[in-house]
Design an enzyme around this catalytic site. Structure first.
Site, PDB file in Angstrom:
ATOM      1  CB  CYS A  78      40.639 -48.108   5.481  1.00 43.27           C
ATOM      2  SG  CYS A  78      39.104 -48.261   6.393  1.00 43.27           S
TER       3      CYS A  78
HETATM    4  C1  LIG Z   1      40.025 -50.564  10.251  1.00 46.98           C
HETATM    5  S1  LIG Z   1      39.944 -50.456  11.977  1.00 46.98           S
HETATM    6  C2  LIG Z   1      40.705 -51.968  12.425  1.00 46.98           C
HETATM    7  C3  LIG Z   1      39.760 -53.084  12.639  1.00 46.98           C
HETATM    8  C4  LIG Z   1      40.382 -54.329  13.198  1.00 46.98           C
HETATM    9  N1  LIG Z   1      41.521 -54.788  12.418  1.00 46.98           N
HETATM   10  C5  LIG Z   1      39.351 -55.465  13.261  1.00 46.98           C
HETATM   11  O1  LIG Z   1      39.501 -56.428  12.548  1.00 46.98           O
HETATM   12  O2  LIG Z   1      38.386 -55.358  14.035  1.00 46.98           O
HETATM   13  C6  LIG Z   1      41.192 -49.298  12.368  1.00 46.98           C
HETATM   14  C7  LIG Z   1      41.325 -49.014  13.848  1.00 46.98           C
HETATM   15  O3  LIG Z   1      42.478 -48.199  14.059  1.00 46.98           O
HETATM   16  C8  LIG Z   1      42.233 -47.395  15.186  1.00 46.98           C
HETATM   17  N2  LIG Z   1      43.221 -46.293  15.220  1.00 46.98           N
HETATM   18  C9  LIG Z   1      43.194 -45.155  14.500  1.00 46.98           C
HETATM   19  N3  LIG Z   1      44.277 -44.415  14.777  1.00 46.98           N
HETATM   20  C10 LIG Z   1      45.011 -45.112  15.673  1.00 46.98           C
HETATM   21  C11 LIG Z   1      46.240 -44.874  16.338  1.00 46.98           C
HETATM   22  N4  LIG Z   1      46.943 -43.770  16.127  1.00 46.98           N
HETATM   23  N5  LIG Z   1      46.705 -45.800  17.207  1.00 46.98           N
HETATM   24  C12 LIG Z   1      46.003 -46.944  17.441  1.00 46.98           C
HETATM   25  N6  LIG Z   1      44.825 -47.210  16.838  1.00 46.98           N
HETATM   26  C13 LIG Z   1      44.337 -46.323  15.964  1.00 46.98           C
HETATM   27  C14 LIG Z   1      40.794 -46.962  14.985  1.00 46.98           C
HETATM   28  O4  LIG Z   1      40.231 -46.510  16.204  1.00 46.98           O
HETATM   29  C15 LIG Z   1      40.160 -48.249  14.452  1.00 46.98           C
HETATM   30  O5  LIG Z   1      39.599 -48.984  15.500  1.00 46.98           O
END
Ligand SMILES: C[S@@+](CC[C@H](N)C(=O)[O-])C[C@H]1O[C@@H](n2cnc3c(N)ncnc32)[C@H](O)[C@@H]1O
Length: 377
Positions: free
Chosen positions: A135
């Site tokens: 985000c």
């Molecule tokens: C907003 S958090 C999501 C939180 C999750 N929905 C929860 O409720 O706990 C976004 C996540 O996306 C991961 N992320 C970022 N880039 C990514 C990628 N290319 N592939 C997979 N995960 C990714 C980050 O490490 C982070 O943990």
């Protein structure tokens, strides 16, 4: 910011930092993990499981993208959904998910877990795709670059939905995404590519309306493939607040001190939004989000900096002003995670996973409504 400091200010900060380091070492020298934590009545603490009673297996499965420390995943599980797989780029988040649910398929790290490189066709047949694409491109705390930000991963979420064709998808993000400024982004990157096959609803939810003792807003996009399912969709209704509903009064909001089991001091509030994710100075162990929020923490006599790995360490390392110092467990509770959900990693990594997550009781509220729409019950 360090480069804005005068030499005199820098010297003062260095001095304070050395003094508090020495104080911490002295206080923690004789600490013992079995020492009871004074002032906390564990029997009076909120149990977030009570906000999301476990529902029976509903036969529907979920594919989780950008899973983080598992807020959405846990909420869906409590609402009766089966877990098909999780994709998450950070190894430490993968460790959290595996430690809590050894039987889940967790793909984590840059090789296995990167959503941008993942093939999703093997998951065709899954009922739900859910996820919170990073985000920062839309956060008011960031520069709000949106589509131009390399961290914009909505195209990968959309690709997953197109390749797996779930009955429903749920995407979560910061409320900034609904700002006028991002209207064309939302239309072009989310609605246009998905609208052909899905009826999409978008709405904001506040965590404290669902019993979480924290002010935290999130935006949700929920899409249904079948018109019949979309017609049955009803947005989750708040359960906690001071409003009278058709069915009687809502439950009272849960507030910080009483949820943590702390004694009444004549003032209590829902906690200010915990700092999001892995933002802020490296290895930060504070959860303060803004200057204004610090006033609320102060009034509640809760110290939100120097969060400690355990409750007994937090109790031994007393805050200089006498306020209650929080542990990782306390922050997790304020986010709506039950005590048995453990976070892997150092304190700053655990706080990163907590602050990045969807509060599980909010995820649960959305998941329950999705199940009702899909199952027609
Ligand atoms: C907003 S958090 C999501 C939180 C999750 N929905 C929860 O409720 O706990 C976004 C996540 O996306 C991961 N992320 C970022 N880039 C990514 C990628 N290319 N592939 C997979 N995960 C990714 C980050 O490490 C982070 O943990």
């Amino acid at each position: 910011m360090p480069y804005d400091l005068t030499d005199e200010q820098r010297d003062r900060y260095r001095e304070t930092s050395l003094r508090s380091k020495a104080r911490k070492q002295a206080l923690l020298r004789d600490y013992n993990e079995n020492t009871p934590v004074p002032g906390v009545d564990l029997t009076e603490r909120l149990d977030p499981n009570d906000l999301m009673p476990q529902l029976e297996d509903n036969g529907l499965t979920t594919l989780s993208l950008f899973s983080g420390g598992g807020g959405l995943d846990l909420g869906f599980e409590r609402a009766g959904f089966g877990h098909r797989a999780s994709f998450e780029i950070l190894d430490i988040c993968g460790e959290t998910l595996r430690a809590n649910r050894p039987d889940w398929e967790v793909r984590s790290g840059i090789v296995e877990g990167d959503v941008r490189a993942a093939r999703f066709t093997p998951f065709r047949g899954v009922d739900i795709v859910h996820g919170g694409p990073p985000c920062q491109p839309f956060s008011v705390a960031g520069k709000q670059a949106g589509a131009d930000d390399p961290r914009n991963m909505w195209p990968d979420f959309v690709r997953c939905v197109q390749q797996t064709r779930p009955r429903a998808f749920i995407a979560e993000n910061v409320p900034g995404l609904l700002d006028k400024k991002f209207e064309s982004f939302v239309t072009e990157n989310i609605q246009a590519p998905l609208e052909e096959n899905y009826t999409i609803f978008k709405f904001k939810l506040s965590a404290h309306d669902f019993g979480v003792p924290q002010a935290r807003k999130r935006v949700f996009f929920v899409g249904f493939r079948a018109a019949r399912d979309a017609a049955r969709w009803v947005q989750p209704a708040p359960t906690h607040g001071d409003v009278e509903t058709l069915f009687g009064p809502m439950l009272p909001r849960n507030t910080t001190r009483s949820s943590l089991g702390l004694p009444d001091i004549g003032f209590d509030e829902v906690a200010p939004t915990l700092r999001s994710g892995f933002t802020g100075p490296r290895n930060t162990t504070g959860v303060v989000n803004s200057k204004a929020s610090m006033n609320v923490w102060n009034e509640m006599q809760v110290w939100p900096n120097g969060v400690q790995p355990t409750r007994s360490m937090a109790a031994a390392y007393t805050a200089e002003n006498g306020h209650f110092r929080m542990s990782v467990d306390d922050c997790a509770l304020l986010q709506g995670f039950p005590a048995e959900w453990r976070f892997s990693g150092a304190v700053y990594q655990a706080l990163g996973q907590i602050g990045n997550s969807v509060c599980p009781p909010v995820a649960y509220a959305v998941a329950r409504q999705v199940a009702i729409a899909l199952l027609g019950e």
